[in-house]
Design a protein around this motif. Structure first.
Motif, PDB file in Angstrom:
ATOM      1  N   LEU A 127       0.838  -1.192   0.000  1.00 54.13           N
ATOM      2  CA  LEU A 127       0.000   0.000   0.000  1.00 54.13           C
ATOM      3  C   LEU A 127       0.877   1.246   0.000  1.00 54.13           C
ATOM      4  O   LEU A 127       1.852   1.329   0.740  1.00 54.13           O
ATOM      5  N   GLN A 128       0.515   2.199  -0.855  1.00 54.59           N
ATOM      6  CA  GLN A 128       1.206   3.486  -0.880  1.00 54.59           C
ATOM      7  C   GLN A 128       0.181   4.579  -0.614  1.00 54.59           C
ATOM      8  O   GLN A 128      -0.826   4.677  -1.318  1.00 54.59           O
ATOM      9  N   ILE A 129       0.433   5.394   0.404  1.00 58.19           N
ATOM     10  CA  ILE A 129      -0.506   6.445   0.785  1.00 58.19           C
ATOM     11  C   ILE A 129       0.219   7.777   0.916  1.00 58.19           C
ATOM     12  O   ILE A 129       1.444   7.828   1.049  1.00 58.19           O
ATOM     13  N   PHE A 130      -0.573   8.860   0.896  1.00 56.97           N
ATOM     14  CA  PHE A 130      -0.013  10.175   1.177  1.00 56.97           C
ATOM     15  C   PHE A 130       0.012  10.376   2.688  1.00 56.97           C
ATOM     16  O   PHE A 130      -0.744   9.734   3.434  1.00 56.97           O
ATOM     17  N   SER A 131       0.858  11.270   3.136  1.00 55.99           N
ATOM     18  CA  SER A 131       1.076  11.459   4.570  1.00 55.99           C
ATOM     19  C   SER A 131      -0.147  11.975   5.322  1.00 55.99           C
ATOM     20  O   SER A 131      -0.219  11.859   6.547  1.00 55.99           O
ATOM     21  N   ASP A 132      -1.125  12.550   4.600  1.00 54.54           N
ATOM     22  CA  ASP A 132      -2.323  13.042   5.278  1.00 54.54           C
ATOM     23  C   ASP A 132      -3.467  12.023   5.252  1.00 54.54           C
ATOM     24  O   ASP A 132      -4.607  12.342   5.578  1.00 54.54           O
ATOM     25  N   VAL A 133      -3.155  10.779   4.865  1.00 53.70           N
ATOM     26  CA  VAL A 133      -4.138   9.694   4.871  1.00 53.70           C
ATOM     27  C   VAL A 133      -3.934   8.863   6.132  1.00 53.70           C
ATOM     28  O   VAL A 133      -2.798   8.590   6.532  1.00 53.70           O
ATOM     29  N   ASN A 134      -5.029   8.471   6.752  1.00 55.80           N
ATOM     30  CA  ASN A 134      -4.958   7.644   7.955  1.00 55.80           C
ATOM     31  C   ASN A 134      -4.459   6.249   7.570  1.00 55.80           C
ATOM     32  O   ASN A 134      -5.169   5.506   6.884  1.00 55.80           O
ATOM     33  N   GLU A 137      -6.720   3.187   8.739  1.00 57.78           N
ATOM     34  CA  GLU A 137      -7.995   3.150   8.016  1.00 57.78           C
ATOM     35  C   GLU A 137      -7.789   2.648   6.590  1.00 57.78           C
ATOM     36  O   GLU A 137      -8.568   1.828   6.086  1.00 57.78           O
ATOM     37  N   ALA A 138      -6.740   3.135   5.939  1.00 59.91           N
ATOM     38  CA  ALA A 138      -6.450   2.725   4.560  1.00 59.91           C
ATOM     39  C   ALA A 138      -6.091   1.242   4.496  1.00 59.91           C
ATOM     40  O   ALA A 138      -6.569   0.508   3.624  1.00 59.91           O
ATOM     41  N   PHE A 139      -5.264   0.805   5.433  1.00 56.57           N
ATOM     42  CA  PHE A 139      -4.847  -0.601   5.446  1.00 56.57           C
ATOM     43  C   PHE A 139      -6.042  -1.524   5.666  1.00 56.57           C
ATOM     44  O   PHE A 139      -6.204  -2.536   4.971  1.00 56.57           O
ATOM     45  N   ASN A 140      -6.892  -1.178   6.619  1.00 52.59           N
ATOM     46  CA  ASN A 140      -8.069  -2.005   6.898  1.00 52.59           C
ATOM     47  C   ASN A 140      -9.041  -2.030   5.724  1.00 52.59           C
ATOM     48  O   ASN A 140      -9.716  -3.040   5.482  1.00 52.59           O
ATOM     49  N   PHE A 141      -9.105  -0.918   4.995  1.00 51.97           N
ATOM     50  CA  PHE A 141      -9.967  -0.858   3.809  1.00 51.97           C
ATOM     51  C   PHE A 141      -9.558  -1.932   2.805  1.00 51.97           C
ATOM     52  O   PHE A 141     -10.393  -2.693   2.307  1.00 51.97           O
ATOM     53  N   TRP A 142      -8.262  -2.009   2.513  1.00 48.32           N
ATOM     54  CA  TRP A 142      -7.770  -2.990   1.546  1.00 48.32           C
ATOM     55  C   TRP A 142      -7.807  -4.407   2.107  1.00 48.32           C
ATOM     56  O   TRP A 142      -8.116  -5.359   1.389  1.00 48.32           O
ATOM     57  N   LEU A 143      -7.519  -4.535   3.370  1.00 46.23           N
ATOM     58  CA  LEU A 143      -7.537  -5.851   4.006  1.00 46.23           C
ATOM     59  C   LEU A 143      -8.941  -6.452   3.950  1.00 46.23           C
ATOM     60  O   LEU A 143      -9.117  -7.628   3.617  1.00 46.23           O
ATOM     61  N   ASN A 144      -9.939  -5.642   4.231  1.00 49.92           N
ATOM     62  CA  ASN A 144     -11.326  -6.112   4.222  1.00 49.92           C
ATOM     63  C   ASN A 144     -11.837  -6.375   2.812  1.00 49.92           C
ATOM     64  O   ASN A 144     -12.656  -7.274   2.596  1.00 49.92           O
ATOM     65  N   ASN A 145     -11.368  -5.602   1.847  1.00 47.81           N
ATOM     66  CA  ASN A 145     -11.822  -5.772   0.468  1.00 47.81           C
ATOM     67  C   ASN A 145     -11.193  -6.985  -0.207  1.00 47.81           C
ATOM     68  O   ASN A 145     -11.863  -7.711  -0.947  1.00 47.81           O
ATOM     69  N   LEU A 146      -9.915  -7.205   0.040  1.00 50.98           N
ATOM     70  CA  LEU A 146      -9.214  -8.287  -0.650  1.00 50.98           C
ATOM     71  C   LEU A 146      -9.321  -9.636   0.056  1.00 50.98           C
ATOM     72  O   LEU A 146      -9.124 -10.678  -0.572  1.00 50.98           O
ATOM     73  N   LYS A 147      -9.587  -9.609   1.350  1.00 52.75           N
ATOM     74  CA  LYS A 147      -9.727 -10.852   2.116  1.00 52.75           C
ATOM     75  C   LYS A 147      -8.468 -11.724   2.026  1.00 52.75           C
ATOM     76  O   LYS A 147      -8.539 -12.926   1.763  1.00 52.75           O
ATOM     77  N   VAL A 148      -7.323 -11.119   2.223  1.00 52.36           N
ATOM     78  CA  VAL A 148      -6.062 -11.869   2.222  1.00 52.36           C
ATOM     79  C   VAL A 148      -5.385 -11.691   3.579  1.00 52.36           C
ATOM     80  O   VAL A 148      -5.621 -10.696   4.270  1.00 52.36           O
ATOM     81  N   PRO A 149      -4.533 -12.628   3.981  1.00 47.22           N
ATOM     82  CA  PRO A 149      -3.855 -12.538   5.280  1.00 47.22           C
ATOM     83  C   PRO A 149      -2.939 -11.317   5.382  1.00 47.22           C
ATOM     84  O   PRO A 149      -2.373 -10.868   4.379  1.00 47.22           O
ATOM     85  N   THR A 154       3.315  -6.101   2.443  1.00 45.28           N
ATOM     86  CA  THR A 154       4.637  -5.607   2.816  1.00 45.28           C
ATOM     87  C   THR A 154       4.480  -4.223   3.444  1.00 45.28           C
ATOM     88  O   THR A 154       3.368  -3.707   3.562  1.00 45.28           O
ATOM     89  N   LYS A 155       5.578  -3.623   3.843  1.00 41.62           N
ATOM     90  CA  LYS A 155       5.537  -2.337   4.544  1.00 41.62           C
ATOM     91  C   LYS A 155       4.898  -1.241   3.692  1.00 41.62           C
ATOM     92  O   LYS A 155       5.213  -1.083   2.515  1.00 41.62           O
ATOM     93  N   THR A 156       3.999  -0.488   4.308  1.00 46.50           N
ATOM     94  CA  THR A 156       3.312   0.610   3.621  1.00 46.50           C
ATOM     95  C   THR A 156       4.286   1.746   3.302  1.00 46.50           C
ATOM     96  O   THR A 156       5.118   2.115   4.130  1.00 46.50           O
ATOM     97  N   ILE A 157       4.159   2.285   2.091  1.00 45.48           N
ATOM     98  CA  ILE A 157       4.981   3.426   1.677  1.00 45.48           C
ATOM     99  C   ILE A 157       4.185   4.706   1.904  1.00 45.48           C
ATOM    100  O   ILE A 157       3.040   4.823   1.451  1.00 45.48           O
ATOM    101  N   VAL A 158       4.775   5.659   2.607  1.00 43.46           N
ATOM    102  CA  VAL A 158       4.107   6.935   2.878  1.00 43.46           C
ATOM    103  C   VAL A 158       4.815   8.039   2.104  1.00 43.46           C
ATOM    104  O   VAL A 158       6.019   8.256   2.259  1.00 43.46           O
TER     105      VAL A 158
END
Length: 207
Positions: A127-134, A137-149, A154-158
């Motif tokens: 996941l790559q996000i901008f510094s003003d993104v939570n 919240e962003a990680f959980n959004f993708w985790l819940n949508n993709l349903k993968v462990p 890998t480490k999120t890029i900010v």
């Protein structure tokens, strides 16, 4: 049985054993075995080929499906289109695609699984996000949508935010990149794209 006959040595080598490993297994000198490889003209693997065999001792971790029904033909066309438009083409070692739309990412995953025979556990996500993104919240959004462990992420890029603009609405949950590290799969998809565009500029002919 003569352990230094060509067929026996070739069989061991094709199983993924290196010359040193075969020498250790047969308890003979490395240089002696290397001499026999030269004598029998047994083709040697390149460094990259040797690395691939080590990483995939049971063979290719994918199998591209040949016989497709109509829905699979459509999925193949869509998957190739997504890879062509959204995929990374500069890296020859892995298949990689990034986007902000979870439906698009899921469809590409379906293409990799159903058409290319890639097991979902072989995929990695970043996941790559901008510094003003939570980030949570962003990680959980993708985790819940993709349903993968979680371990497949890998480490999120900010990245520093761009200030005011429409990007914040478009990238509310960041850009998610799905990837599969496999040189042969990347080469196979590139070849599929070349064949497709050389046979037909329109429709699904040639798929």
């Amino acid at each position: 049985m003569n352990r230094l006959n060509k067929n026996f040595l070739t069989k061991l080598y094709n199983k993924g054993f290196s010359i040193q490993e075969i020498a250790d297994k047969l308890k003979i000198n490395y240089h002696t075995l290397k001499y026999y490889f030269g004598k029998y003209k047994i083709p040697r693997r390149s460094w990259s080929e040797a690395t691939y065999v080590k990483r995939n001792p049971n063979g290719d971790p994918f199998k591209i499906k040949k016989k497709l029904n109509q829905k699979e033909v459509e999925l193949k066309g869509l998957g190739l289109g997504l890879f062509w438009g959204e995929g990374c083409h500069t890296n020859r070692f892995e298949v990689k695609l990034g986007n902000t739309d979870p439906m698009l990412i899921k469809k590409f995953i379906e293409f990799l699984e159903r058409i290319c025979g890639v097991k979902r556990k072989k995929l990695r996500f970043q996941l790559q996000i901008f510094s003003d993104v939570n980030p949570k919240e962003a990680f959980n959004f993708w985790l819940n949508n993709l349903k993968v462990p979680v371990f497949q992420f890998t480490k999120t890029i900010v990245t520093p935010s761009r200030g005011k603009g429409t990007y914040k609405k478009k990238c509310k949950y960041g850009v998610l990149t799905a990837s599969c590290h496999n040189t042969k799969l990347k080469k196979a998809l590139d070849e599929m794209l070349r064949k497709y565009w050389s046979k037909s500029a329109f429709g699904l002919e040639g798929l």
